[in-house]
Design an enzyme around this catalytic site. Sequence first.
Site, PDB file in Angstrom:
ATOM      1  N   THR A 266       0.939  -1.346   0.281  1.00 33.74           N
ATOM      2  CA  THR A 266      -0.439   0.007  -0.194  1.00 33.74           C
ATOM      3  C   THR A 266       0.563   1.323  -0.080  1.00 33.74           C
ATOM      4  OG1 THR A 266      -0.093   0.083   2.663  1.00 33.74           O
ATOM      5  CG2 THR A 266      -2.220  -1.196   1.101  1.00 33.74           C
TER       6      THR A 266
ATOM      7  N   CYS B 211       1.408   2.928   9.466  1.00 38.71           N
ATOM      8  CA  CYS B 211       0.280   2.520  10.096  1.00 38.71           C
ATOM      9  C   CYS B 211       0.639   2.773  11.911  1.00 38.71           C
ATOM     10  CB  CYS B 211      -0.460   2.136  10.384  1.00 38.71           C
ATOM     11  SG  CYS B 211      -1.232   1.542   8.156  1.00 38.71           S
TER      12      CYS B 211
ATOM     13  N   CYS C 286      -3.984   0.344  14.139  1.00 40.65           N
ATOM     14  CA  CYS C 286      -4.682   1.211  13.554  1.00 40.65           C
ATOM     15  C   CYS C 286      -5.758  -0.393  12.791  1.00 40.65           C
ATOM     16  CB  CYS C 286      -3.826   0.887  11.603  1.00 40.65           C
ATOM     17  SG  CYS C 286      -4.937   1.102  10.127  1.00 40.65           S
TER      18      CYS C 286
ATOM     19  N   ARG D 123      -7.361  -3.989   8.419  1.00 42.35           N
ATOM     20  CA  ARG D 123      -6.914  -4.805   8.634  1.00 42.35           C
ATOM     21  C   ARG D 123      -5.663  -5.491   8.324  1.00 42.35           C
ATOM     22  NH1 ARG D 123      -8.968  -8.525   3.459  1.00 42.35           N
ATOM     23  NH2 ARG D 123      -7.487  -8.487   2.220  1.00 42.35           N
TER      24      ARG D 123
ATOM     25  N   ARG E 185       3.886   6.799   3.384  1.00 41.58           N
ATOM     26  CA  ARG E 185       3.286   7.675   3.763  1.00 41.58           C
ATOM     27  C   ARG E 185       1.924   8.120   4.721  1.00 41.58           C
ATOM     28  NH1 ARG E 185      -2.167   6.916   1.715  1.00 41.58           N
ATOM     29  NH2 ARG E 185      -2.827   6.436   0.760  1.00 41.58           N
TER      30      ARG E 185
ATOM     31  N   CYS F  18      -0.825   6.471   7.344  1.00 40.63           N
ATOM     32  CA  CYS F  18      -2.060   6.049   7.172  1.00 40.63           C
ATOM     33  C   CYS F  18      -3.155   7.647   7.457  1.00 40.63           C
ATOM     34  CB  CYS F  18      -2.074   5.480   8.015  1.00 40.63           C
ATOM     35  SG  CYS F  18      -3.702   4.656   7.960  1.00 40.63           S
TER      36      CYS F  18
ATOM     37  N   CYS G  45      -5.263   5.517  10.539  1.00 42.64           N
ATOM     38  CA  CYS G  45      -5.113   5.895  12.364  1.00 42.64           C
ATOM     39  C   CYS G  45      -4.252   6.996  12.647  1.00 42.64           C
ATOM     40  CB  CYS G  45      -4.825   5.073  12.053  1.00 42.64           C
ATOM     41  SG  CYS G  45      -2.763   4.187  10.848  1.00 42.64           S
TER      42      CYS G  45
END
Length: 511
Positions: A28, A32, A36, A39, A61, A63, A66
């Site tokens: 992704t 996080c 968070c 999933r 970068r 999230c 969260c």
Amino acid sequence: MDFWQRYRAIDARDTRFDGQFYTAVRTTGIYCRPSCPARTPKAGNVTFYETSAAAHDAGYRACKRCLPEAVPGTPAWNVRSDIAGRAMRLINDGVINRDGVEGLAARLGYSSRQLNRILSHELGAGPLSLARASRAQTARTLLVSTSMKAADVAFAAGFSSVRQFNETIAEVFAMTPSALRATARHQHAPPRTAVSATALTLNLPYREPFDPGVFDFLAVRAIPGIEEGTSASYARTLRLAHGDARFRVDYDAGTPGREMTLTIGAVDLRDLASLLSRVRRLLDLDADPVAIDASLGDDPRLAASVAAAPGMRMPGAVDPQELLIRAMVGQQITVAAARTALVQLSESGSDSLVPANGLQRIFPTAAEIADAGYRLLRGPQRRIDSIRGAAAAMAAGGLDFGYGDDLAGLQAKLLPLPGVGPWTVGYLAMRVIGAPDVFLANDAAVRNGIRALAQPPVAAAEPADAGVPGLLSPDFREVSPWRSYATMHLWRAAAQAAARTRKRLPKKVTP
């Protein structure tokens, strides 16, 4: 913690670890906080980083779900006394913003090249990247908590230009400053005219549980005109690098989430990041109370106190030089007597440039104390001379200590001073650098606290006896590395015992 311990923490969405490490997911491109709600990613796609700066440098970068920058800081910077921990304390205090990387390196006794190599190896990012991440976190806090203009936020967070601010926010959060501001979860947003560049209200995140006893500790030592405290609030004036400041912290245990609110009455925007860092240190808001209490609670001498006051905090210091003077004044006398002496000494200080709400003075500088303030002190001349000598050394620049020191460094700098002994150094280590494993064995209140806990007598243990079942050491080594917090529990027990004694004493009848 190893990889799988951290992975189990993110799988359980354990909030205790928020801010202690960061989870980056290769598929992704985001990182996080451990809790968070998304999933849990596959273990093969996960990389853990010690700092958000390391995740930034690796191309990830933050999230948007969260908000990993909106968490308490890591407690490791106090637990760790190595170069990385010392550097992070100084970076959070804004040293790079004021003095650059060269200034940071000089304070730590390294070249900038050596420091960059050490921090990159230990934390995954160099000093500039770590400072950049700290600025981004401060900027996010200001954007979502205040209605300051974006340009003011940029300079308050330590950015050198609005362009640099915009680029960093876009790179770290993948949002514009205005979009990041729109993520604020306010039920009632303050009107645009309610906040100025020098009057701000912010929420302070912390890890629960939180025992408000730290406010009582500060309140009984508060100097009128400079400080004011209650069992749920604390306010004071202080001098920062670019001018005088004034703040107030209020804790409301009755609100959902038990909010802690920081109201900054006045501050030069260039000092804002430093002020935020010092307030957090003052109230020990980056501590991990669950881990601390788990260790202390295993000691039968402390178990009842920990159960009665979970989340005990260790008060810090907003001004290291001031705390040295206060510690020297308070040696071998009661808290009340020390407060009386400090009230007298405070008369040598100057008026605050930002007075309000009964706070109209600034604690005297080392130069003011060395020049004339020492004459306001009473007591043994030897002690007065020692205080004057320490103040003169600080004023002349010969004695320089602060958040970037470790215990050994404080000992080397302070023990040669007349009138400074192991107790003073230990007390400074607890409150200035947040050293978690200091035990003030010769402190009268500590001894009273041990008696007040009413546990069975403790057998004297030699080092060879450590670990023998049923034998507890007098220096509480069993709860290491959290003996500073054990000291706080013992002080609390001593104060409560003294209060009970005063209540039982018969009242004097006036004839």
